[in-house]
Design an enzyme around this catalytic site. Structure first.
Site: not given
Length: 796
Positions: A215-217, A219
């Site tokens: 995941s993006d941080w 997200a």
């Protein structure tokens, strides 16, 4: 191997162990894997000037080269940086598209064209992974703008998704073999990307992707929905929405344990690739050293838009008048998570003076454009504890006791993750010796309550808010105040920052302080630049954007250059007809003076060798090798797809497959400079296009052409091939890029150029990839608007 672990052990692997690291599990021989932001440098676990990182040219600079071999070399050099810093996975390349020129993060992305983006991404990925370092292409998918990026729902049709926005990721996976993918913050068609069916199909089931989706941080914001999707790793850690709550969901039957096992298998698969599992190690072959890549990649991406009367390259100069603050403040990279701390940077003025040591290279600021504090020069600071150049940093508890301290060499500082346990205050102190005296504007940039004092007297008091995973972290809001300083008389600067006034899940800290340059009389400063230009042989004006104009976390509000840079260019050009303008931005800006100057050269945040590379191009030691990877408009009103502002949380891609040059062609409008455009220092002729009369459905074709260098020096050309379908039952682009070839030739040399066009370029999506029978036109030239040769091919 997952069967050797109990449920709690398996679930612990699915959330980061820290801000940048995954969890280890000795029971299966799994070591922690370190991830690092890219994509134009490898920062490592910390952004720290004491452990610098190579700063390569930006994503748009690399894309402007149109060169697969260069992209592969770029990736390989990043692998060397990653291994030097103990990094297993580089979070890049960024392969979202330039849907609108207002996109704040476009400098990090490649292009408005999906094929160009995808082909270069695949080469980058192969170059990086050849040496045992994972690439993590991002942000899957449709994270093409920054406004409301955490919550926006992008509405986009299936055909448009397949043909446009998914294509770069498909090529990165299928042709590049990417070992991991990063899921985006945004939603697509009603579902957040960390919960979206697109994580399974087409990513895994059609493209054969075997690695984990990271995941993006922050997200991942749900437990069950994201776990049931193809989301495998939630970053950062150690906290998050999975953990114990996910374990309960498995035990009560809401999430099958087989789903957890599949995620663990993907994580172990990645670990085996990067040498973090058992006795296996990463590829032992050492990556190539950087060598001249930082300088070469910069020149290969520079785009010469205009060159009246062959103004460039300059030869035998006696005097040059340089103006523009951007000539001395080297903007080598964009703002945001792409930021690294380079070992050194070469400003334009420095590079030009080194190359023209026997000439009069004079400089005037002209205009000031910085919109925040510039870091204090290291040689002007003294750490009060060590007595050496630098600052003393202390994290303090509620009683003022020291929790943690370190000595730093910069006043632009970021700490990722969490503050030291028990810390409630950050204090930074230095003894500063000003080079000039008088009225001095001091600034501090931070989210939260902050005070900057001079010899104990508060000069700046700020209490600002911001997104701590966006502009608040990478371009925090700034406040300023005025102090009267005496030349060479040392003062104590003390910054006190209240850590308890910050909000955000990660606890990251970002703080910068320094001098905010100011001009007392802007008109007089421009007049000085004009007078210098009037008496010089040639004039060079360097303009560009700032770290708050182009940065992660926010889209631009205007395409205009900040400040009075347009006024400076017009005034200098009126004084000297041999004025060359260097535009240093990561994405398009308006240039209303473009027809009033001799030459316009784009540099795209060209990395740490900016000044040297630019001097190479200006003086003819290197060819300006770039071609536009995105269209440059003459005015905002002309741009067919402009807005990035969601309406009621929704951003509707109503233009369908028509983005970038496709949208310009559909609207019947002409940009200032079209996609693919770029000049060099020689001339070319294209002849004898040869294409097959027909191809079978499902097949590709080749386009062959003769390219002759008709000029007097060696050069580079990018032969571009576009397709069109004048009569079609589909809503097709007027034409679309189908292939290209980078060609280098000596004076008088003719090269036989063969461009292979895959079946996909002839296909459209309609529940599957289909080919429409009939006649396709094949256009060959040197930009989307300059296509002198046309052939036709029948699809049976």
């Amino acid at each position: 191997m997952p069967d050797r672990l109990d449920l709690d052990q398996k679930i612990r692997l699915l959330t980061g162990a820290s801000f940048w690291r995954t969890a280890a599990e000795p029971a299966v021989g799994l070591r922690s894997m370190l991830m690092s932001d890219g994509p134009s440098g490898v920062r490592g676990e910390h952004l720290d000037e004491r452990d610098p990182s190579l700063n390569l040219p930006s994503g748009t600079a690399l894309a402007a080269s149109w060169d697969e071999a260069l992209a592969a070399r770029y990736g390989a050099v990043l692998a060397g940086e990653a291994r030097r810093k103990g990094v297993h996975a580089v979070l890049g390349p960024t392969i979202n598209l330039h849907r609108s020129p207002l996109g704040g993060r476009h400098f990090e992305c490649f292009s408005e064209d999906p094929l160009l983006s995808g082909v270069l991404a695949a080469a980058y990925v192969r170059g990086l992974q050849e040496y045992g370092v994972a690439a993590v292409p991002k942000h899957y998918v449709a994270n093409d703008s920054e406004n409301e990026r955490h919550t926006v729902d992008v509405r986009v049709g299936e055909r448009t998704l397949r043909e446009v926005y998914l294509l770069p990721f498909e090529l990165a996976v299928v042709q590049g073999g990417a070992w991991a993918i990063m899921s985006a913050y945004n939603g697509v068609n009603g579902a957040a990307m960390t919960e979206n069916d697109l994580l399974r199909s087409p990513l895994a089931d059609e493209w054969g992707f075997e690695g984990p989706v990271i995941s993006d941080w922050t997200a991942v914001r749900s437990t069950v929905a994201s776990a049931l999707a193809g989301q495998d790793v939630a970053m950062p850690g150690p906290d998050g929405p999975w953990g114990e709550e996910l374990a309960r969901a498995v035990r009560d039957g809401r999430v099958p344990e087989s789903v957890i096992d599949e995620k663990v298998r993907r994580i172990l698969w990645l670990a085996s690739k990067v040498g973090a599992l058992g006795e296996e190690s990463a590829v032992s072959t050492p990556p190539p050293p950087p060598g001249d890549l930082p300088r070469v990649a910069a020149t290969e991406g520079m785009v010469l838009l205009r060159n009246e009367n062959g103004e460039l390259p300059w030869r035998g100069l006696r005097s040059v008048a340089v103006s523009g603050q951007a000539a001395t403040v080297a903007r080598t990279q964009g703002g945001g998570s792409a930021k690294v701390a380079p070992p050194t940077t070469v400003p334009v003025l420095t590079g030009l003076r080194e190359a023209l040591s026997g000439a009069d290279v004079r400089y005037d600021t002209g205009v000031v454009i910085t919109d925040g504090p510039l870091p204090l020069p290291l040689v002007r600071m003294m750490n009060p504890v060590t007595g050496e150049p630098g600052v003393r940093v202390r994290f303090l508890d509620a009683d003022g006791g020291e929790v943690f301290a370190e000595d730093r060499f910069s006043t632009d500082l970021i700490w990722f993750g969490t503050s030291p346990a028990g810390a409630v205050t950050l204090e930074i102190v230095t003894r500063y010796r000003p080079e000039t005296g008088g009225r001095t504007v001091l600034g501090v940039a931070a989210v939260g309550r902050t005070t900057l004092s001079v010899d104990g007297v508060p000069v700046v008091t700020a209490d600002r808010t911001g997104d701590l995973l966006g502009t608040g972290l990478f371009a925090p809001p700034a406040e300023s105040g005025v102090a009267e300083l005496v030349e060479e008389q040392e003062v104590e600067l003390r910054v006190v920052h209240d850590l308890t006034t910050r909000a955000g899940r990660t606890g990251s800290v970002s703080l910068a302080f320094g001098i905010e340059p100011a001009v007392d009389d802007p008109d007089a400063e421009i007049a000085r630049a004009v007078e210098s230009a009037r008496t010089a042989e040639v004039a060079l004006v360097v303009v560009g954007t700032t770290g708050r104009v182009e940065t992660e976390g926010a889209d631009r509000t205007s395409l205009a250059l900040p400040g009075r840079q347009d006024d400076l260019v017009r005034a200098v050009a009126a004084a000297n007809p041999r004025t060359v303008v260097v535009v240093n931005s990561g994405s398009p800006v308006l240039m209303p003076w473009r027809d009033q100057v001799a030459s316009v050269l784009l540099t795209w945040f060209p990395g740490q060798e900016f000044g040297h590379a630019l001097a190479d191009v200006l003086l003819g030691a290197a060819e300006p090798g770039g071609r536009l990877p995105t269209s440059w408009p003459a005015s905002e009103e002309d741009v067919p797809v402009l807005s990035t502002d969601p309406v009621d949380g929704v951003l509707d891609y109503t233009e369908g497959v028509h983005i970038g040059y496709r949208a310009w062609l559909r609207a019947g409008r002409e940009p200032a400079y079209p996609f693919g455009h770029g000049l060099g220092y020689t001339t070319w002729r294209l002849d004898d296009l040869d294409v097959p009369e027909s191809v079978l459905a499902g097949g590709g074709l080749t386009a062959a052409v003769r390219l002759t260098n008709t000029g007097t020096r060696a050069g580079k050309q990018v032969v571009q091939v576009y397709l069109s379908r004048p009569e079609s039952e589909l809503d097709r682009p007027v034409r679309w890029l189908a292939g290209w070839s980078v060609v280098r030739a000596e004076p008088g040399e003719t090269v036989e150029v063969v461009v292979r066009i895959g079946a996909r370029a002839l296909s459209h999506w309609d529940g599957g990839w289909q080919m429409e029978p009939g006649t396709f036109l094949v256009h060959v030239g040197t930009s989307s608007a300059d296509l002198p040769l046309t052939g036709k091919v029948e699809v049976a």
